[in-house]
Design a protein around this motif. Structure first.
Motif, PDB file in Angstrom:
ATOM      1  N   ARG A  27      25.758  91.482  24.237  1.00 54.84           N
ATOM      2  CA  ARG A  27      25.497  89.975  24.382  1.00 54.84           C
ATOM      3  C   ARG A  27      23.879  89.828  24.500  1.00 54.84           C
ATOM      4  O   ARG A  27      23.175  90.356  25.415  1.00 54.84           O
ATOM      5  CB  ARG A  27      26.136  89.474  25.579  1.00 54.84           C
ATOM      6  CG  ARG A  27      25.816  87.744  25.621  1.00 54.84           C
ATOM      7  CD  ARG A  27      26.683  87.170  26.566  1.00 54.84           C
ATOM      8  NE  ARG A  27      26.409  85.691  26.507  1.00 54.84           N
ATOM      9  CZ  ARG A  27      27.043  84.719  25.739  1.00 54.84           C
ATOM     10  NH1 ARG A  27      27.706  85.364  24.640  1.00 54.84           N
ATOM     11  NH2 ARG A  27      26.366  83.487  25.581  1.00 54.84           N
ATOM     12  N   GLY A  73      24.121  90.921  18.421  1.00 51.06           N
ATOM     13  CA  GLY A  73      25.186  90.848  19.705  1.00 51.06           C
ATOM     14  C   GLY A  73      25.357  89.414  19.742  1.00 51.06           C
ATOM     15  O   GLY A  73      24.907  88.407  19.452  1.00 51.06           O
ATOM     16  N   GLU A  74      26.319  89.063  20.567  1.00 50.88           N
ATOM     17  CA  GLU A  74      27.097  87.939  20.929  1.00 50.88           C
ATOM     18  C   GLU A  74      25.976  86.904  21.600  1.00 50.88           C
ATOM     19  O   GLU A  74      25.285  87.486  22.416  1.00 50.88           O
ATOM     20  CB  GLU A  74      28.300  88.197  21.882  1.00 50.88           C
ATOM     21  CG  GLU A  74      29.109  86.748  22.095  1.00 50.88           C
ATOM     22  CD  GLU A  74      30.058  86.937  23.178  1.00 50.88           C
ATOM     23  OE1 GLU A  74      30.646  86.066  23.632  1.00 50.88           O
ATOM     24  OE2 GLU A  74      30.349  88.000  23.531  1.00 50.88           O
ATOM     25  N   GLY A  75      25.933  85.825  21.114  1.00 51.32           N
ATOM     26  CA  GLY A  75      25.076  85.016  21.699  1.00 51.32           C
ATOM     27  C   GLY A  75      23.592  84.748  21.276  1.00 51.32           C
ATOM     28  O   GLY A  75      22.849  84.173  21.709  1.00 51.32           O
TER      29      GLY A  75
END
Length: 334
Positions: A27, A73-75
């Motif tokens: 993230r 990545g996430e976010g």
């Protein structure tokens, strides 16, 4: 992926090429395909456990990189696969792929090479922070730059001229003096190689005083330290600012009575901590650097490139203070 790893404290001979699994971004992170990694003096220190940052081993040295986003990545917003980036992760750059926090990434314009991009941030961002935020350099003032032919020294020369200063470059050879003049220095002085006894330090102080003039230097940019520091400080002007940038010649001890006599300031320059504490101010500096780059006022000077397998040679050249400008390790196409 290939990586150049440090398994134990020591010089470049202790580094080894290894195969590692590809990392995955978490993230808030980006996976970067590294195309170029610049070598700097902290790489000399970090593999010897002499740097303030001591990563757990094994680790790859290499503090500043340029490459392409390979996974997100996430976010993370505002980035796409294939985007060109530059970043200063601090270490870990001598690898084919690296995961970095998205917040430390800056866009690399398509017209700039990965090698030039990798050679920009650490030296120029350090120097602009030093001169603007810590040195408060003003147009018409006199700037003395020690170690002026290294990457950070040449950056300080160019930035000093872009900020309207008179720049005196101090170097250890005529070849380095020529590089400093080409970067825009108004004058270059060649100093002998230390260590110095008291007479030697006095002679060096007179050399610096003669170069900066009777009013002294308004700002002294010192990425060298050691026996050069006190003679340089003695050449400072009234209410001057002495910028402590690095210590390849050793950590000096300064007589504090000089600061009283000159009513001067001794200012530490820790760009990495500044960038973490005030990312908005750092981003503004980077924006200014790109503007001056576009205007031709600054341009990273790369004196040699190396493949990953020979990156230890680049670290050795930096350790022995043989490099002029920046040394860059290339990985894949550029």
């Amino acid at each position: 992926m290939k990586a150049l790893l440090s398994d134990q404290p020591g010089g470049p001979a202790t580094l080894r090429i290894a195969e590692l699994p590809d990392p995955t971004p978490g993230r808030g992170e980006l996976l970067i395909r590294v195309r170029a990694c610049a070598i700097n003096f902290p790489d000399v220190l970090i593999i010897e456990d002499k740097y303030q940052l001591k990563p757990p081993r094994p680790f790859a040295p290499g503090g500043e990189v340029a490459g392409e986003v390979e996974a997100i990545g996430e976010g993370v917003e505002g980035w796409a696969v294939g985007d060109r980036i530059i970043a200063v992760p601090g270490f870990g750059g001598l690898v084919e792929k690296i995961v970095i926090p998205a917040r430390i990434a800056f866009r690399l314009p398509v017209e700039r090479s990965f090698e030039d991009g990798a050679a920009l941030l650490l030296t120029y961002a350090t120097s602009i922070h030093a001169l603007a935020d810590r040195g408060h350099l003003q147009p018409g003032q006199t700037l003395l730059v020690l170690g002026a032919a290294g990457g950070v020294g040449l950056a300080a020369i160019e930035l000093g001229k872009a900020m309207g200063a008179r720049v005196i470059a101090a170097v250890s050879s005529e070849e380095k003096a020529q590089a400093a003049r080409e970067a825009g220095a108004d004058e270059a002085v060649i100093y002998p190689t230390g260590p110095f006894d008291r007479d030697g330090q006095k002679a060096l102080s007179e050399l610096f005083k003669g170069a900066v003039g009777p009013a002294g230097a308004d700002v002294i940019f010192d990425p060298v330290g050691g026996d050069y520091a006190e003679p340089a400080l003695r050449s400072i002007g009234w209410e001057g600012r002495y910028l402590v940038v690095g210590f390849p010649a050793g950590i000096p001890k300064l007589p504090l009575n000089l600061t009283l006599l000159k009513s001067c300031d001794v200012c530490g320059v820790f760009w990495g901590a500044f960038a973490m504490r005030d990312p908005a101010a750092n981003a503004a500096h980077v924006e200014q650097l790109f503007k001056w780059w576009d205007e031709g006022k600054i341009a990273p000077r790369i004196s040699a490139t190396y493949p990953l397998e020979r990156a230890g040679e680049a670290i050795t050249a930096i350790a022995e203070r043989r490099a002029i400008g920046k040394l860059v390790v290339t990985l894949g196409r550029s």
